[in-house]
Design a protein around this motif. Structure first.
Motif, PDB file in Angstrom:
ATOM      1  N   LYS A  65       0.906  -1.060   0.103  1.00 48.02           N
ATOM      2  CA  LYS A  65      -0.141   0.053  -0.296  1.00 48.02           C
ATOM      3  C   LYS A  65       0.798   1.288   0.131  1.00 48.02           C
ATOM      4  O   LYS A  65       1.873   1.186   0.806  1.00 48.02           O
ATOM      5  CB  LYS A  65      -1.056   0.007   1.202  1.00 48.02           C
ATOM      6  CG  LYS A  65      -2.269  -1.248   1.096  1.00 48.02           C
ATOM      7  CD  LYS A  65      -3.097  -1.030   2.004  1.00 48.02           C
ATOM      8  CE  LYS A  65      -3.116  -1.974   3.286  1.00 48.02           C
ATOM      9  NZ  LYS A  65      -4.286  -1.760   4.083  1.00 48.02           N
ATOM     10  N   PRO A  66       0.433   2.197  -0.943  1.00 50.20           N
ATOM     11  CA  PRO A  66       1.471   3.420  -0.924  1.00 50.20           C
ATOM     12  C   PRO A  66       1.190   4.339  -0.118  1.00 50.20           C
ATOM     13  O   PRO A  66      -0.289   4.677   0.187  1.00 50.20           O
ATOM     14  CB  PRO A  66       1.139   3.804  -2.432  1.00 50.20           C
ATOM     15  CG  PRO A  66       0.052   3.400  -2.650  1.00 50.20           C
ATOM     16  CD  PRO A  66      -0.337   2.145  -2.050  1.00 50.20           C
ATOM     17  N   ILE A  67       2.035   4.994   0.391  1.00 50.99           N
ATOM     18  CA  ILE A  67       1.900   6.221   1.245  1.00 50.99           C
ATOM     19  C   ILE A  67       2.650   7.480   0.379  1.00 50.99           C
ATOM     20  O   ILE A  67       3.830   7.260   0.384  1.00 50.99           O
ATOM     21  CB  ILE A  67       2.350   6.289   2.649  1.00 50.99           C
ATOM     22  CG1 ILE A  67       1.876   5.002   3.345  1.00 50.99           C
ATOM     23  CG2 ILE A  67       2.172   7.326   3.367  1.00 50.99           C
ATOM     24  CD1 ILE A  67       0.559   4.664   3.927  1.00 50.99           C
ATOM     25  N   CYS A  68       2.121   8.795   0.235  1.00 53.92           N
ATOM     26  CA  CYS A  68       2.779   9.641  -0.522  1.00 53.92           C
ATOM     27  C   CYS A  68       2.756  11.022   0.472  1.00 53.92           C
ATOM     28  O   CYS A  68       1.999  11.192   1.411  1.00 53.92           O
ATOM     29  CB  CYS A  68       1.959  10.459  -1.746  1.00 53.92           C
ATOM     30  SG  CYS A  68       1.741   8.810  -2.809  1.00 53.92           S
ATOM     31  N   GLU A  69       3.887  11.933   0.284  1.00 51.66           N
ATOM     32  CA  GLU A  69       4.054  13.199   0.913  1.00 51.66           C
ATOM     33  C   GLU A  69       4.990  12.661   2.023  1.00 51.66           C
ATOM     34  O   GLU A  69       4.550  12.307   2.960  1.00 51.66           O
ATOM     35  CB  GLU A  69       2.795  13.978   1.234  1.00 51.66           C
ATOM     36  CG  GLU A  69       1.860  14.375   0.279  1.00 51.66           C
ATOM     37  CD  GLU A  69       2.745  15.557  -0.632  1.00 51.66           C
ATOM     38  OE1 GLU A  69       2.583  16.604  -0.147  1.00 51.66           O
ATOM     39  OE2 GLU A  69       3.053  15.499  -1.636  1.00 51.66           O
ATOM     40  N   ILE A  73       3.937  13.257   5.604  1.00 52.67           N
ATOM     41  CA  ILE A  73       3.057  12.230   6.051  1.00 52.67           C
ATOM     42  C   ILE A  73       3.353  10.905   6.391  1.00 52.67           C
ATOM     43  O   ILE A  73       3.145  10.051   7.069  1.00 52.67           O
ATOM     44  CB  ILE A  73       1.708  12.267   5.140  1.00 52.67           C
ATOM     45  CG1 ILE A  73       1.117  13.706   5.024  1.00 52.67           C
ATOM     46  CG2 ILE A  73       0.786  11.202   5.151  1.00 52.67           C
ATOM     47  CD1 ILE A  73       0.123  13.792   3.834  1.00 52.67           C
ATOM     48  N   GLN A 118       5.039  10.558   9.776  1.00 53.60           N
ATOM     49  CA  GLN A 118       4.140  10.485  10.759  1.00 53.60           C
ATOM     50  C   GLN A 118       3.548   9.121  10.775  1.00 53.60           C
ATOM     51  O   GLN A 118       3.286   8.368  11.692  1.00 53.60           O
ATOM     52  CB  GLN A 118       2.908  11.408  10.317  1.00 53.60           C
ATOM     53  CG  GLN A 118       3.282  12.807  10.971  1.00 53.60           C
ATOM     54  CD  GLN A 118       1.945  13.707  10.621  1.00 53.60           C
ATOM     55  OE1 GLN A 118       1.073  13.683  11.394  1.00 53.60           O
ATOM     56  NE2 GLN A 118       2.367  14.374   9.480  1.00 53.60           N
ATOM     57  N   TYR A 119       3.471   8.436   9.279  1.00 50.05           N
ATOM     58  CA  TYR A 119       3.028   7.110   9.448  1.00 50.05           C
ATOM     59  C   TYR A 119       3.962   6.035  10.003  1.00 50.05           C
ATOM     60  O   TYR A 119       3.620   5.261  10.762  1.00 50.05           O
ATOM     61  CB  TYR A 119       2.803   6.814   7.845  1.00 50.05           C
ATOM     62  CG  TYR A 119       2.382   5.202   7.583  1.00 50.05           C
ATOM     63  CD1 TYR A 119       3.468   4.496   7.156  1.00 50.05           C
ATOM     64  CD2 TYR A 119       1.096   4.729   7.795  1.00 50.05           C
ATOM     65  CE1 TYR A 119       3.070   3.034   6.874  1.00 50.05           C
ATOM     66  CE2 TYR A 119       0.795   3.358   7.277  1.00 50.05           C
ATOM     67  CZ  TYR A 119       1.916   2.442   6.975  1.00 50.05           C
ATOM     68  OH  TYR A 119       1.387   1.292   6.577  1.00 50.05           O
ATOM     69  N   GLU A 179       3.911   6.143  13.344  1.00 54.02           N
ATOM     70  CA  GLU A 179       2.664   5.555  14.257  1.00 54.02           C
ATOM     71  C   GLU A 179       2.679   3.957  13.983  1.00 54.02           C
ATOM     72  O   GLU A 179       2.348   3.218  14.895  1.00 54.02           O
ATOM     73  CB  GLU A 179       1.398   5.910  13.594  1.00 54.02           C
ATOM     74  CG  GLU A 179       0.798   7.304  13.973  1.00 54.02           C
ATOM     75  CD  GLU A 179      -0.026   8.056  13.394  1.00 54.02           C
ATOM     76  OE1 GLU A 179      -1.069   7.189  12.502  1.00 54.02           O
ATOM     77  OE2 GLU A 179      -0.387   9.136  13.495  1.00 54.02           O
ATOM     78  N   SER A 190       5.281  13.514  22.517  1.00 51.06           N
ATOM     79  CA  SER A 190       4.115  12.880  23.059  1.00 51.06           C
ATOM     80  C   SER A 190       3.096  13.793  23.509  1.00 51.06           C
ATOM     81  O   SER A 190       1.842  13.984  23.347  1.00 51.06           O
ATOM     82  CB  SER A 190       4.393  12.012  24.055  1.00 51.06           C
ATOM     83  OG  SER A 190       5.392  12.684  25.174  1.00 51.06           O
ATOM     84  N   PRO A 199       0.737  17.042  23.567  1.00 51.02           N
ATOM     85  CA  PRO A 199       0.052  17.754  22.218  1.00 51.02           C
ATOM     86  C   PRO A 199       0.634  18.998  21.918  1.00 51.02           C
ATOM     87  O   PRO A 199       0.619  19.298  20.682  1.00 51.02           O
ATOM     88  CB  PRO A 199      -1.240  17.632  22.524  1.00 51.02           C
ATOM     89  CG  PRO A 199      -1.365  16.708  23.672  1.00 51.02           C
ATOM     90  CD  PRO A 199      -0.028  16.936  24.425  1.00 51.02           C
ATOM     91  N   GLN A 231       3.796  18.881  20.138  1.00 53.21           N
ATOM     92  CA  GLN A 231       3.438  18.190  18.769  1.00 53.21           C
ATOM     93  C   GLN A 231       2.948  19.393  17.620  1.00 53.21           C
ATOM     94  O   GLN A 231       3.371  19.397  16.642  1.00 53.21           O
ATOM     95  CB  GLN A 231       2.510  17.221  19.190  1.00 53.21           C
ATOM     96  CG  GLN A 231       2.507  15.903  18.417  1.00 53.21           C
ATOM     97  CD  GLN A 231       1.404  14.956  18.265  1.00 53.21           C
ATOM     98  OE1 GLN A 231       0.361  15.120  17.928  1.00 53.21           O
ATOM     99  NE2 GLN A 231       1.616  14.013  19.345  1.00 53.21           N
ATOM    100  N   ARG A 284       4.690  20.460  14.264  1.00 54.54           N
ATOM    101  CA  ARG A 284       3.841  20.500  13.196  1.00 54.54           C
ATOM    102  C   ARG A 284       4.058  22.071  12.609  1.00 54.54           C
ATOM    103  O   ARG A 284       4.297  22.017  11.292  1.00 54.54           O
ATOM    104  CB  ARG A 284       2.567  20.141  13.315  1.00 54.54           C
ATOM    105  CG  ARG A 284       2.398  18.716  13.604  1.00 54.54           C
ATOM    106  CD  ARG A 284       0.942  18.251  13.130  1.00 54.54           C
ATOM    107  NE  ARG A 284       0.915  16.725  13.219  1.00 54.54           N
ATOM    108  CZ  ARG A 284       0.345  15.960  13.907  1.00 54.54           C
ATOM    109  NH1 ARG A 284       0.016  16.388  15.065  1.00 54.54           N
ATOM    110  NH2 ARG A 284       0.247  14.486  13.812  1.00 54.54           N
TER     111      ARG A 284
END
Lengths: 220, 229
Positions: B63-67, B70, B73-74, B77, B88, B90, B93, B97
């Motif tokens: 499965k592709p993830i782009c950017e 992002i 972050q993937y 996770e 951790s 917020p 965080q 970002r």
């Protein structure tokens, strides 16, 4: 619970992204209207880098940039989630939210320009809609599924502001024949009670934005 | 996990491609690096990223993830047992970002703009923007690092990856324009940080050499100047 405040401006879709998120999650907040032609010293203090709204304050600490604010709200108040749980689905949602955020700027470029520059922005805007229509998730009422999510929120500008810009600038991009899925989504999005109750009046917006455009092209 | 479970589509000169590679290295995740040929886009790339047709793409279990951010972050996770890339807390965080978005949307475009053909006035204006940005980032480093080695604290984190990936091109731009952008007297924090970042195990092997980038930039310039055949 610590104090929650939002500095926003009524004509801004970026401001509304935060209002929708807060309303969807049932988070009580105080709203402060900023006059963008006369920015408050508080705003400039909270957002020295960009000097823009929206600015979100939680316990007095400012968070800036609408997409950053949305992620913060999602993190602190995980009820009624705006992002899916599964990491892969989250990454896909973030991809499209970023797409909507980046490409959505083309409608404002169209609003601020004329001639060749405007034509270029119009093409970009059309291409954005084409990509959305092509990759729209099958059989989903909202991009987030059965309920509104981060992508839908990011696309709010297309739903409610683009039609006004179209009228002012004299273009017709939101063609139901070309973008049936997108137009169906726009209808569903704006009919959703929380969104319906939290939208600026389109007539007022038309008058306001029309004046803004006139001012833009009057300046020497 | 099998090595071929994780693939990164990319190219060695791209700062954006460095980001997922550094993230995976920090998490000690083995991956296959599929280098795109300059000047053409592979069918796999076009299929994995039909919207932008750009690298990097992470392919995980087909499965592709782009950017790039992002993807970072993937990775954070999915491989949650490894060291965290995002703070951790917020609020921290959100700051991370915010600065990553600033770096991508405002700061690096000014750096990249310097390389574009233009008059001296245009270039000077961009340099001012770059210096102003560095001053902001110098201050941000102070606040984020809290006296530690990286924006992420003791370990490399999200902002380190976002900014650090541009260090190669920053140095190449300095060389090609005979100017010092990252200056010890103006940005002592960042200069120290840059050295630590570039020499880190997770970064060293994927950071392109400045001279190679300069050569690559010259090649690009020549290519775009050449008349269409």
């Amino acid at each position: 619970m610590e104090e929650v405040k939002l500095h926003g401006a009524w004509p801004s879709p970026f401001s509304y992204r935060i209002i929708w998120a807060l309303q969807l999650k049932g988070i009580p907040y105080e709203y402060v209207e900023e006059d963008l032609s006369n920015k408050s010293s508080l705003l400039l203090q909270y957002n020295p880098v960009h000097r823009k709204i929206p600015v979100f304050l939680h316990g007095g600490k400012p968070v800036c940039e609408s997409m950053v604010i949305l992620e913060y709200i999602e993190e602190v108040w995980p009820n009624n989630p705006l992002l899916p749980n599964d990491p892969n689905e989250r990454a896909v949602a973030r991809f499209w939210a970023k797409f909507a955020d980046d490409k959505g700027l083309s409608m404002w470029k169209m609003f601020r320009t004329e001639g060749n520059e405007q034509e270029k922005a119009r093409t970009e805007c059309q291409e954005m809609l084409r990509q959305l229509e092509e990759h729209w998730p099958a059989g989903k009422k909202f991009f987030g599924g059965g309920s509104i999510g981060m992508v839908d929120i990011a696309l709010g500008g297309v739903a409610h502001w683009l039609p006004v810009i179209e009228e002012i600038v004299g273009v017709n991009i939101l063609d139901p024949l070309a973008f049936p899925k997108l137009l169906k989504w726009i209808y569903n999005f704006k009919e959703e009670p929380i969104i319906k109750q939290n939208l600026p009046d389109q007539n007022e917006m038309f008058l306001f934005l029309k004046k803004q455009r006139e001012i833009l092209f009057l300046s020497p | 996990m099998a090595k071929t479970d994780v693939k990164v589509l990319g190219a060695w000169p791209s700062p954006f491609v460095m980001r997922p590679r550094i993230a995976l290295n920090l998490k000690s995740v083995e991956y296959e690096f599929l280098e795109e040929t300059f000047g053409s886009k592979s069918p796999l790339l076009l299929q994995s990223n039909p919207v932008y047709k750009k690298i990097p793409v992470l392919i995980h279990q087909d499965k592709p993830i782009c950017e790039s951010l992002i993807i970072v972050q993937y990775v954070d996770e999915v491989w949650a047992s490894g060291p965290s890339l995002l703070p951790s807390d917020p609020y921290d965080q959100a700051l991370a970002r915010f600065w990553a978005a600033y770096i991508d949307d405002k700061w690096f475009p000014s750096v990249r703009g310097i390389a574009l053909p233009q008059g001296e006035e245009g270039k000077a204006e961009l340099m001012v923007q770059v210096f102003e940005g560095l001053a902001l980032l110098e201050d941000a480093f102070d606040k984020c690092s809290q006296g530690k080695a990286f924006f992420g604290g003791d370990k490399i984190g999200y902002v380190d990856i976002a900014l650090g990936s541009f260090l190669g091109w920053l140095k190449a731009t300095e060389k090609m324009n005979n100017v010092k952008l990252l200056d010890e007297t103006k940005n002592p924090n960042l200069v120290g940080w840059a050295e630590r970042f570039c020499s880190h195990d997770a970064v060293r092997e994927v950071m392109p050499e400045t001279d190679k980038l300069v050569e690559f930039a010259k090649m690009l310039r020549a290519r775009f100047k050449a008349p269409a055949s």
